[in-house]
Design a protein around this motif. Structure first.
Motif, mmCIF file in Angstrom:
data_model
loop_
_atom_site.group_PDB
_atom_site.id
_atom_site.type_symbol
_atom_site.label_atom_id
_atom_site.label_comp_id
_atom_site.label_asym_id
_atom_site.label_seq_id
_atom_site.Cartn_x
_atom_site.Cartn_y
_atom_site.Cartn_z
ATOM 1 N N SER A 23 -0.801 9.811 -15.813
ATOM 2 C CA SER A 23 -1.683 8.959 -16.612
ATOM 3 C C SER A 23 -1.202 7.520 -16.503
ATOM 4 N N GLY A 24 -2.105 6.587 -16.741
ATOM 5 C CA GLY A 24 -1.745 5.182 -16.643
ATOM 6 C C GLY A 24 -2.966 4.302 -16.696
ATOM 7 N N THR A 25 -2.851 3.118 -16.102
ATOM 8 C CA THR A 25 -3.917 2.120 -16.144
ATOM 9 C C THR A 25 -4.300 1.708 -14.728
ATOM 10 N N ILE A 26 -5.595 1.560 -14.479
ATOM 11 C CA ILE A 26 -6.072 1.142 -13.168
ATOM 12 C C ILE A 26 -7.086 0.008 -13.314
ATOM 13 N N SER A 27 -7.241 -0.754 -12.224
ATOM 14 C CA SER A 27 -8.252 -1.806 -12.136
ATOM 15 C C SER A 27 -9.021 -1.611 -10.844
ATOM 16 N N PHE A 28 -10.310 -1.870 -10.886
ATOM 17 C CA PHE A 28 -11.136 -1.693 -9.704
ATOM 18 C C PHE A 28 -11.173 -2.958 -8.864
ATOM 19 N N ALA A 29 -11.391 -2.768 -7.573
ATOM 20 C CA ALA A 29 -11.482 -3.888 -6.641
ATOM 21 C C ALA A 29 -12.725 -4.714 -6.958
ATOM 22 N N ALA A 30 -12.835 -5.865 -6.304
ATOM 23 C CA ALA A 30 -13.912 -6.807 -6.618
ATOM 24 C C ALA A 30 -15.279 -6.312 -6.178
ATOM 25 N N ALA A 31 -15.319 -5.331 -5.282
ATOM 26 C CA ALA A 31 -16.611 -4.833 -4.811
ATOM 27 C C ALA A 31 -16.423 -3.451 -4.219
ATOM 28 N N PRO A 32 -17.484 -2.625 -4.204
ATOM 29 C CA PRO A 32 -17.379 -1.312 -3.577
ATOM 30 C C PRO A 32 -17.049 -1.441 -2.102
ATOM 31 N N ALA A 33 -16.289 -0.490 -1.558
ATOM 32 C CA ALA A 33 -15.935 -0.503 -0.140
ATOM 33 C C ALA A 33 -17.077 0.065 0.683
ATOM 34 N N PRO A 34 -17.586 -0.666 1.692
ATOM 35 C CA PRO A 34 -18.689 -0.148 2.503
ATOM 36 C C PRO A 34 -18.284 1.108 3.261
ATOM 37 N N GLU A 35 -19.225 2.049 3.380
ATOM 38 C CA GLU A 35 -19.005 3.231 4.201
ATOM 39 C C GLU A 35 -19.041 2.819 5.670
ATOM 40 N N ALA A 36 -18.636 3.743 6.560
ATOM 41 C CA ALA A 36 -18.548 3.432 7.994
ATOM 42 C C ALA A 36 -19.882 2.952 8.553
ATOM 43 N N ALA A 37 -20.974 3.621 8.139
ATOM 44 C CA ALA A 37 -22.283 3.231 8.652
ATOM 45 C C ALA A 37 -22.655 1.830 8.207
ATOM 46 N N THR A 38 -22.217 1.466 7.013
ATOM 47 C CA THR A 38 -22.501 0.123 6.513
ATOM 48 C C THR A 38 -21.774 -0.929 7.319
ATOM 49 N N TRP A 39 -20.490 -0.662 7.651
ATOM 50 C CA TRP A 39 -19.744 -1.591 8.491
ATOM 51 C C TRP A 39 -20.461 -1.802 9.823
ATOM 52 N N ALA A 40 -20.985 -0.705 10.393
ATOM 53 C CA ALA A 40 -21.676 -0.813 11.675
ATOM 54 C C ALA A 40 -22.901 -1.699 11.545
ATOM 55 N N MET A 41 -23.673 -1.519 10.458
ATOM 56 C CA MET A 41 -24.855 -2.352 10.257
ATOM 57 C C MET A 41 -24.479 -3.813 10.057
ATOM 58 N N MET A 42 -23.367 -4.051 9.348
ATOM 59 C CA MET A 42 -22.926 -5.425 9.115
ATOM 60 C C MET A 42 -22.532 -6.095 10.427
ATOM 61 N N VAL A 43 -21.795 -5.347 11.280
ATOM 62 C CA VAL A 43 -21.379 -5.904 12.568
ATOM 63 C C VAL A 43 -22.590 -6.244 13.416
ATOM 64 N N LEU A 44 -23.582 -5.331 13.451
ATOM 65 C CA LEU A 44 -24.799 -5.605 14.215
ATOM 66 C C LEU A 44 -25.522 -6.822 13.657
#
Length: 206
Positions: free
Chosen positions: A166-187
């Motif tokens: 148990s403990g404390t967590i903080s979320f990153a500034a934005a969701p991490a894109p899935e692999a397919a999303t990275w591919a679309m971004m690169v294109l």
């Protein structure tokens, strides 16, 4: 605040987090929400976010399990199950009063009729609702919150807690894109670059 609008081929959104256990050990992990499984569960205009799935429960608000969680720790080395004979998944929030519930349970019945189970819960997070993929209402995490993980095993009255974290967590500034999303971004970046170079050539020729 996080804008949970990351698209992918399998319509999943992944949130990453870091933090520490109560004893100080570093933790990290991710939460993935399958928006295909949530389709139709909440209207985009509904400010309340409420989904749950329970094995064999005809009243579940989703047709399929929709949550997966990863968690690593430099201290307790927690092991979350990724499937089971029984699953309970809950994601519930009401921005009007700030209430929030998140829980993922997996349980497996072994050959000796013993049980192996894991549970991950979140609480005390600041959240808001946001319309994500296909109009699905998703959480928009902010601030830090508390997590609780327990793994158990055994038979009948002899069930033991194998791991508790148990403990404390903080979320990153934005969701991490899935692999397919990275591919679309690169294109997309490539297309923008090509258009810019083409305009430069046309201007030079003129």
């Amino acid at each position: 605040m996080l804008a949970a609008t990351t698209a992918s081929a399998d319509a999943a959104v992944t949130y990453t987090f870091t933090g520490s256990e109560d004893g100080g050990a570093a933790v990290s992990g991710s939460i993935t929400i399958d928006t295909d499984a949530l389709a139709g569960g909440n209207a985009a205009a509904d400010p309340a976010l409420s989904y749950y799935f329970s094995t064999g429960d005809a009243a579940s608000t989703t047709a399929l399990p929709f949550l997966s969680v990863s968690l690593t720790s430099a201290g307790t080395s927690p092991v979350l199950l990724s499937a089971g004979d029984y699953t309970y998944q809950l994601l519930q929030m009401d921005p009007s009063d700030g209430s929030f519930q998140f829980e993922l349970d997996w349980s497996v019945t072994n050959a000796d009729n013993g049980i192996t189970a894991s549970t991950f819960t979140l609480s005390a997070l600041g959240t808001a609702a946001t319309s994500g993929l296909g109009g699905t209402v998703l959480p928009d995490f902010a601030h830090s919150g508390d997590f609780y993980f327990v793994a158990s095993s055994g038979t009948g009255a002899n069930v033991t807690l194998d791991t508790v974290s148990s403990g404390t967590i903080s979320f990153a500034a934005a969701p991490a894109p899935e692999a397919a999303t990275w591919a679309m971004m690169v294109l997309g970046f490539g297309a923008v670059g090509y258009a810019a170079r083409r305009r430069a050539r046309v201007a030079f020729a003129a």
